[in-house]
Write an enzyme that holds these catalytic residues in place. Structure first.
Site, PDB file in Angstrom:
ATOM      1  N   HIS A 164       0.904  -1.334  -0.132  1.00 55.80           N
ATOM      2  CA  HIS A 164       0.060   0.068  -0.015  1.00 55.80           C
ATOM      3  C   HIS A 164       1.030   1.343  -0.112  1.00 55.80           C
ATOM      4  O   HIS A 164       0.423   2.572  -0.186  1.00 55.80           O
ATOM      5  CB  HIS A 164      -1.016  -0.130   1.219  1.00 55.80           C
ATOM      6  N   ASP A 202       3.279   9.217  -1.450  1.00 58.88           N
ATOM      7  CA  ASP A 202       2.304   8.665  -1.173  1.00 58.88           C
ATOM      8  C   ASP A 202       1.998   7.512  -2.006  1.00 58.88           C
ATOM      9  O   ASP A 202       2.198   7.766  -3.311  1.00 58.88           O
ATOM     10  CB  ASP A 202       0.803   9.504  -1.012  1.00 58.88           C
TER      11      ASP A 202
HETATM   12  P1  ADQ Z   1      -3.052   6.249   4.504  1.00 53.91           P
HETATM   13  O1  ADQ Z   1      -1.911   6.809   4.544  1.00 53.91           O
HETATM   14  O2  ADQ Z   1      -3.968   6.316   5.753  1.00 53.91           O
HETATM   15  O3  ADQ Z   1      -3.054   4.985   3.701  1.00 53.91           O
HETATM   16  P2  ADQ Z   1      -5.047   7.445   2.324  1.00 53.91           P
HETATM   17  O4  ADQ Z   1      -5.136   6.638   1.018  1.00 53.91           O
HETATM   18  O5  ADQ Z   1      -5.505   9.174   2.212  1.00 53.91           O
HETATM   19  O6  ADQ Z   1      -3.783   7.450   3.164  1.00 53.91           O
HETATM   20  O7  ADQ Z   1      -6.237   6.735   3.282  1.00 53.91           O
HETATM   21  C1  ADQ Z   1      -6.811   7.359   4.253  1.00 53.91           C
HETATM   22  C2  ADQ Z   1      -8.081   7.143   4.593  1.00 53.91           C
HETATM   23  O8  ADQ Z   1      -8.554   7.490   6.090  1.00 53.91           O
HETATM   24  C3  ADQ Z   1      -9.039   7.712   3.652  1.00 53.91           C
HETATM   25  O9  ADQ Z   1     -10.031   6.938   3.475  1.00 53.91           O
HETATM   26  C4  ADQ Z   1      -9.625   8.969   4.541  1.00 53.91           C
HETATM   27  O10 ADQ Z   1     -11.106   9.282   4.311  1.00 53.91           O
HETATM   28  C5  ADQ Z   1      -9.690   8.352   6.026  1.00 53.91           C
HETATM   29  N1  ADQ Z   1      -9.134   9.495   6.948  1.00 53.91           N
HETATM   30  C6  ADQ Z   1      -8.205  10.206   6.722  1.00 53.91           C
HETATM   31  N2  ADQ Z   1      -8.418  11.317   7.614  1.00 53.91           N
HETATM   32  C7  ADQ Z   1      -9.563  11.152   8.145  1.00 53.91           C
HETATM   33  C8  ADQ Z   1     -10.068  11.986   9.170  1.00 53.91           C
HETATM   34  N3  ADQ Z   1      -9.699  12.744   9.926  1.00 53.91           N
HETATM   35  N4  ADQ Z   1     -11.383  11.407   9.534  1.00 53.91           N
HETATM   36  C9  ADQ Z   1     -11.911  10.282   9.053  1.00 53.91           C
HETATM   37  N5  ADQ Z   1     -11.114   9.619   8.237  1.00 53.91           N
HETATM   38  C10 ADQ Z   1     -10.035   9.934   7.515  1.00 53.91           C
HETATM   39  C11 ADQ Z   1      -2.384   3.995   3.031  1.00 53.91           C
HETATM   40  C12 ADQ Z   1      -1.235   4.640   2.039  1.00 53.91           C
HETATM   41  C13 ADQ Z   1      -1.836   5.238   0.773  1.00 53.91           C
HETATM   42  C14 ADQ Z   1      -2.973   4.318   0.135  1.00 53.91           C
HETATM   43  C15 ADQ Z   1      -3.719   3.824   1.265  1.00 53.91           C
HETATM   44  C16 ADQ Z   1      -4.641   2.577   0.561  1.00 53.91           C
HETATM   45  O11 ADQ Z   1      -0.442   5.500   2.835  1.00 53.91           O
HETATM   46  O12 ADQ Z   1      -1.142   5.935  -0.024  1.00 53.91           O
HETATM   47  O13 ADQ Z   1      -3.795   5.061  -0.818  1.00 53.91           O
HETATM   48  O14 ADQ Z   1      -3.007   3.182   2.333  1.00 53.91           O
HETATM   49  O15 ADQ Z   1      -3.847   1.740  -0.306  1.00 53.91           O
END
Ligand code: ADQ
Length: 469
Positions: A157, A370
């Site tokens: 991921h 990312d």
């Molecule tokens: P993350 O680094 O956690 O994931 P991201 O892909 O943006 O990053 O996913 C975060 C998730 O958490 C999103 O669904 C978002 O809506 C939720 N989220 C974030 N902040 C929030 C908040 N304040 N309240 C509620 N929900 C919140 C890791 C990798 C990424 C990759 C994903 C999936 O780092 O690059 O996209 O896994 O593979």
């Protein structure tokens, strides 16, 4: 149909009928419900003394959750240590932040071996195993050592760095040899796949055979044959679109709208993590106010950033840095009736977030690196197609590979991001609609179900039999 066994660091244990926390959990559950199977991993609980001797099993229809509590030392060395202080910064190209020591590497191996010990008796001969993320790279190899010959896939991921960075890790060959125990290794982007292939070419005597124009490679290394392929993860597009249509009218969204009293809104939503480029983002917003003072008292920036990995020193440091920056920028520009940055260290439910996204004129997603970044996709899916906001997206997010119609920025270029914000805030409706429609086309074609089905389909046929794309 083979049963699916999913292994991830954390198991999103859900009561029957309750909605799962995130898109990934929903997708995994959908796959597991179809085939029946097991979701195996850490419970999220840390206990004094040894890790749990036998997994706790929870049955939910055809699906079994099997979870283990981790002992304090295992959690410290495997999770806080090697996974989050060595692999996470290394895979995000941050050599300056990696801490390297043998104790945590041993802890990482030990916990992976322990997980394999506990998983192995639960496996059936025709199961398919799908392992997730950097915490569990050696898991497949550990199962193989225990005689398991099932089809096994791994999905990373995070980004996968180029070999010039990866070789900063002592004994990096061991880690890559362990990765090659799988039949299928999935990455988010062609850049990540290239990093892996380049490593095999330059650091091993293995071979790489590129299949098709893009996205698939056959790897022969460490005495094994495996397939490596690009599967860009996505979101549940139709579900979010329909959620956002009503979420904009939720009580919280109404309160946010009222509090803006006609001002425009820029939104950022991220885990509080140094990979997300938050200090640079705050600086870029400051730059906007400095270079385009007409936005003073006319635009608010809402940054939602719940703390994560709070035991790791770098996360404590970045939290302090951001609080100071928000205070300084607000002190510099605020009016008695306007606060430029609204900085919140908390999380919100999906529905509330969807309403906030819909209200925001600009989605600001500027990680320094990312794997994918799902927030970028969520923001776009939540827009009103008749009056959509603009996504400003880092070129270093995996999402930029598919979302070229966003305003793509270099997050290190503070002035450039400031200018992109100005462009987003002044973009004519016609251009906003065009960009949004193009982005939605991709999000509808390649949603989370497409991602899961493509992966499971490839795993069913890996390593030899895969189509030329
Ligand atoms: P993350 O680094 O956690 O994931 P991201 O892909 O943006 O990053 O996913 C975060 C998730 O958490 C999103 O669904 C978002 O809506 C939720 N989220 C974030 N902040 C929030 C908040 N304040 N309240 C509620 N929900 C919140 C890791 C990798 C990424 C990759 C994903 C999936 O780092 O690059 O996209 O896994 O593979």
């Amino acid at each position: 149909m083979s049963r699916l066994v999913v292994v991830s660091n954390r198991v999103a244990l859900m009561e029957e009928g309750k909605q799962a926390a995130g898109g990934l959990a929903v997708a995994i559950l959908a796959a597991l419900k179809k085939t029946g199977g097991i979701w195996f991993g850490w419970s999220g609980t840390v206990v004094d003394g040894e890790s749990q001797a036998e997994p706790t099993k929870t049955e939910a229809g055809k699906l079994t959750y099997a979870t283990l509590d981790l002992g304090r030392r295992d959690h410290e060395e495997y999770y806080n240590g090697f996974a989050n202080q060595t692999l996470w910064p290394l895979f995000h190209y941050r050599l300056g932040l990696i801490s390297v020591n043998r104790r945590t590497r041993e802890g990482y191996s030990r916990v992976n071996a322990y997980f394999a010990d506990k998983m192995e008796p639960l496996l059936r001969p025709d199961d398919m195993v799908w392992v997730h993320d950097y915490h569990l790279i050696p898991f497949g190899d550990e199962l193989r050592r225990r005689g398991c010959s099932q089809r096994m896939g791994f999905f990373l991921h995070t980004p996968f760095p180029p070999p010039e960075l990866l070789t900063a890790l002592p004994n990096h060959r061991d880690l890559i040899r362990e990765l090659c125990a799988y039949d299928l290794v999935g990455f988010h982007t062609a850049t990540d796949l290239r990093g892996f292939c380049d490593y095999i070419r330059t650091e091993t005597d293995g071979t790489v055979e590129q299949r098709g124009a893009y996205g698939t490679a056959m790897i022969r290394a460490f005495g094994r044959t495996l397939m490596a392929k690009v599967f860009p993860i996505s979101i549940d597009t139709p579900a979010l679109e329909s959620l956002a249509r009503t979420a904009g009218r939720s009580r919280q969204a109404e309160r946010l709208r009222e509090s803006l009293v006609g001002r425009r809104l820029i939104i950022g939503v991220d885990r509080l993590d140094y990979s997300k480029g938050l200090p640079q983002r705050f600086a870029a917003f400051e730059q906007l106010l400095e270079s385009y003072p007409e936005h003073c008292n006319r635009v608010s920036f809402l940054q939602v950033a719940p703390p994560s990995r709070e035991d790791v020193p770098e996360y404590i440091a970045i939290r302090r840095e951001l609080s100071e920056m928000a205070g300084r920028i607000n002190g510099r520009f605020a009016e008695f009736d306007w606060q430029p940055i609204r900085y919140l260290n908390r999380s919100f439910g999906q529905r509330v977030l969807a309403g906030f996204y819909r209200l925001a004129n600009v989605g600001l997603v500027t990680p320094l690196r990312d794997g994918m970044n799902l927030v970028a996709k969520e923001y776009v899916a939540c827009q009103d197609a008749d009056n959509p906001g603009v996504l400003v997206l880092s070129q270093f997010a995996g999402a930029a590979h598919e979302m070229g119609e966003a305003l793509i920025v270099n997050p290190f270029d503070i002035e450039g991001v400031g200018d992109a914000l100005q462009r987003a805030l002044t973009m004519p409706l016609g251009e906003r609609k065009e960009r949004h429609a193009a982005l939605m086309q991709t999000l509808r074609r390649q949603d989370i179900n497409w991602w899961r089905e493509s992966y499971v389909d490839a795993l069913t046929r890996a390593p030899y039999d895969f189509p030329v794309t």
